[in-house]
Design a protein around this motif. Structure first.
Motif, PDB file in Angstrom:
ATOM      1  N   PHE A 199       0.841   4.617   1.579  1.00  0.00           N
ATOM      2  CA  PHE A 199      -0.131   4.626   2.676  1.00  0.00           C
ATOM      3  C   PHE A 199      -0.023   3.341   3.476  1.00  0.00           C
ATOM      4  O   PHE A 199      -1.013   2.846   4.014  1.00  0.00           O
ATOM      5  CB  PHE A 199      -1.554   4.787   2.124  1.00  0.00           C
ATOM      6  N   LYS A 221      -7.069   4.360   1.846  1.00  0.00           N
ATOM      7  CA  LYS A 221      -6.311   3.989   3.036  1.00  0.00           C
ATOM      8  C   LYS A 221      -5.566   5.166   3.653  1.00  0.00           C
ATOM      9  O   LYS A 221      -4.756   4.980   4.554  1.00  0.00           O
ATOM     10  CB  LYS A 221      -5.331   2.870   2.690  1.00  0.00           C
ATOM     11  N   LEU A 222      -5.829   6.365   3.152  1.00  0.00           N
ATOM     12  CA  LEU A 222      -5.190   7.566   3.690  1.00  0.00           C
ATOM     13  C   LEU A 222      -5.777   7.902   5.056  1.00  0.00           C
ATOM     14  O   LEU A 222      -6.997   7.999   5.214  1.00  0.00           O
ATOM     15  CB  LEU A 222      -5.385   8.732   2.726  1.00  0.00           C
ATOM     16  N   ASP A 223      -4.890   8.072   6.042  1.00  0.00           N
ATOM     17  CA  ASP A 223      -5.302   8.463   7.388  1.00  0.00           C
ATOM     18  C   ASP A 223      -4.968   9.944   7.566  1.00  0.00           C
ATOM     19  O   ASP A 223      -3.802  10.306   7.737  1.00  0.00           O
ATOM     20  CB  ASP A 223      -4.581   7.602   8.434  1.00  0.00           C
ATOM     21  N   LYS A 225       2.682   3.759  11.047  1.00  0.00           N
ATOM     22  CA  LYS A 225       1.947   4.242   9.873  1.00  0.00           C
ATOM     23  C   LYS A 225       2.751   5.358   9.220  1.00  0.00           C
ATOM     24  O   LYS A 225       3.184   6.297   9.876  1.00  0.00           O
ATOM     25  CB  LYS A 225       0.571   4.769  10.297  1.00  0.00           C
ATOM     26  N   ASP A 254       0.806  -1.220   0.000  1.00  0.00           N
ATOM     27  CA  ASP A 254       0.000   0.000   0.000  1.00  0.00           C
ATOM     28  C   ASP A 254       0.839   1.270   0.000  1.00  0.00           C
ATOM     29  O   ASP A 254       0.339   2.342   0.354  1.00  0.00           O
ATOM     30  CB  ASP A 254      -0.930   0.010   1.222  1.00  0.00           C
ATOM     31  N   ALA A 256      -1.442  12.510   8.511  1.00  0.00           N
ATOM     32  CA  ALA A 256      -0.842  12.958   7.251  1.00  0.00           C
ATOM     33  C   ALA A 256       0.013  14.193   7.428  1.00  0.00           C
ATOM     34  O   ALA A 256       1.052  14.321   6.810  1.00  0.00           O
ATOM     35  CB  ALA A 256      -1.933  13.224   6.215  1.00  0.00           C
ATOM     36  N   PRO A 260       2.201  10.287   4.638  1.00  0.00           N
ATOM     37  CA  PRO A 260       2.349  10.224   3.179  1.00  0.00           C
ATOM     38  C   PRO A 260       2.447  11.555   2.440  1.00  0.00           C
ATOM     39  O   PRO A 260       2.570  11.556   1.215  1.00  0.00           O
ATOM     40  CB  PRO A 260       1.068   9.490   2.760  1.00  0.00           C
TER      41      PRO A 260
END
Length: 452
Positions: free
Chosen positions: A182, A446-448, A246, A179, A452, A249
């Protein structure tokens, strides 16, 4: 008389209060007078009796009267920072604090409270038995943690040992970059008493996760969760601290994903460039080479052992589309500059005329029917009149017939080329959007945004 008695009574009361206050300032507790304050002499005496005299205590001896007993080491781990996470090498560098505690029966064997006075003391770690705690999944070395400069705190009343040290280590971590960018990674830091079985030294803990109170956030990775696990493997007690990391990104979105998406949009624009400009093939080739560069950069950021990332598939797909675009751009140029004296296949004429709606427009429809209107026979031909006067085809009209046949509905090779440009522009523009949506929409889901 009554007034004199009152004055005398008041004076007696004041005298009694004064005597009580004077007596209360005099210490009457003999135990308090007997308590000694620790001094340097007590420290020297303690070291001489416990560690120096006849070498009775040894840090090489298992510190329990029953040599078959189990020493339980209470362990706590605090994470300070993550200096580096190398995805290509699959290593995680951490800085933290390790706090351990256990009971040592031998260290207090010669301790006498009245003689040694001290109840606790700090001594160098080399002077006392220590469990050889080792980072089990270290990629650098399997040597016990700690340094000779550290000290341990010994509670002399019960033999309780506390050892607190700093840990700077690099551990292995399996990276799954499917992923990317991400992605979420799961890394583990494991400790074990190297050289001792679970029946000799057992690790216990009274905490549920890693202490992150003093943790300094990493610019690239955020710690989402931490847990710990006690286990026994190969008859060895192991405590494992699990970290859920995590990736942040934003940097990769701006510097990697946005340029690739924009390049994909530019890819189909080569069919809009005029053929006479001579820049069409150069433009398509530059876009193709740019995709190749981004694919190389992307592959250098990810481990070879990891499953290929969705982003890699996307860039490879766009690279393939760009290569096909280059080939078709060359083909359409060749069609547009084809020899105008060459006849266009009839089926191609009708296809182009239909696509461009020339069969629907009156001006072009007359051009398509002109041949039949000009060269059909007339009644005068049957009467034996002059064919030329009757409108019959003559040798002079042969060239006109060829021109009409070649440019039926006004379709020339240049028109065919421009029509192909329009078709391929729409085809590749929609194809680029479809490919981008297929690969990038599931990835962006899947972007948190919180990290970020």
């Amino acid at each position: 008389m009554g007034q004199n008695r009152a004055v005398c009574g008041l004076l007696l009361l004041l005298a009694w209060v004064t005597v009580v206050n004077t007596n209360s300032t005099v210490p009457t507790c003999s135990i308090c007078q007997a308590i000694q304050k620790p001094n340097l002499g007590h420290v020297k005496l303690l070291f001489e009796d416990l560690f120096t005299h006849n070498n009775e205590y040894s840090n090489l001896v298992f510190p329990h009267e029953d040599q078959l007993a189990t020493i339980k080491v209470n362990m706590k781990f605090a994470l300070y920072s993550i200096p580096e996470f190398d995805e290509v090498g699959g290593t995680l560098s951490v800085i933290g604090r390790l706090k351990m505690a256990w009971f040592d029966n031998f260290v207090i064997e010669k301790y006498v409270p009245q003689r040694h006075v001290l109840e606790a003391i700090n001594i160098a770690q080399d002077d006392i038995w220590l469990p050889p705690i080792t980072v089990f999944n270290s990629v650098e070395s399997l040597t016990p943690v700690g340094h000779s400069g550290y000290e341990v705190t010994v509670t002399l009343t019960n033999g309780y040992i506390q050892w607190e040290i700093g840990v700077v280590t690099k551990t292995g971590c399996t990276v799954v970059a499917t992923d990317y960018p991400f992605d979420t990674q799961y890394c583990t830091i494991s400790f074990t008493p190297w050289g001792y079985s679970n029946s000799e030294v057992s690790i216990i803990t009274d905490e549920e996760n890693i202490n992150l109170e003093d943790f300094i956030e990493n610019e690239e990775w955020a710690v989402l969760e931490s847990t710990q696990e006690l286990s026994v493997a190969a008859n060895r007690s192991i405590i494992s601290y699990h970290l859920t990391l995590k990736r942040r990104p934003v940097f990769f979105i701006v510097n990697m994903m946005v340029p690739v998406i924009l390049l994909g949009m530019l890819n189909s624009l080569c069919f809009v460039l005029p053929i006479d400009s001579g820049e069409r093939v150069g433009f398509a080739t530059n876009v193709f080479l740019t995709f190749a560069v981004y694919l190389t950069i992307l592959s250098s950021e990810l481990p070879v052992s990891s499953p290929l990332s969705i982003m890699s598939y996307y860039v490879a797909a766009m690279l393939s589309v760009s290569s096909v675009t280059t080939l078709i751009a060359i083909f359409t140029i060749q069609v547009s500059i084809y020899d105008p004296n060459e006849k266009i296949p009839t089926i191609l004429v009708y296809i182009v005329a239909f696509i461009t709606c020339r069969v629907c427009r009156k001006r072009y429809r007359r051009m398509g029917l002109r041949r039949h209107q000009t060269f059909e026979k007339t009644p005068l031909e049957d009467d034996g009149r002059d064919p030329a006067a009757a409108g019959e085809v003559t040798d002079e009209d042969d060239d006109d017939e060829d021109d009409i046949e070649k440019y039926r509905f006004g379709v020339s090779w240049l028109v065919v080329g421009k029509t192909l440009d329009k078709i391929f522009f729409l085809l590749f523009a929609s194809g680029t959007l479809a490919v981008s949506g297929y690969f990038l929409v599931p990835l962006f889901m899947k972007l948190d945004t919180s990290i970020a």
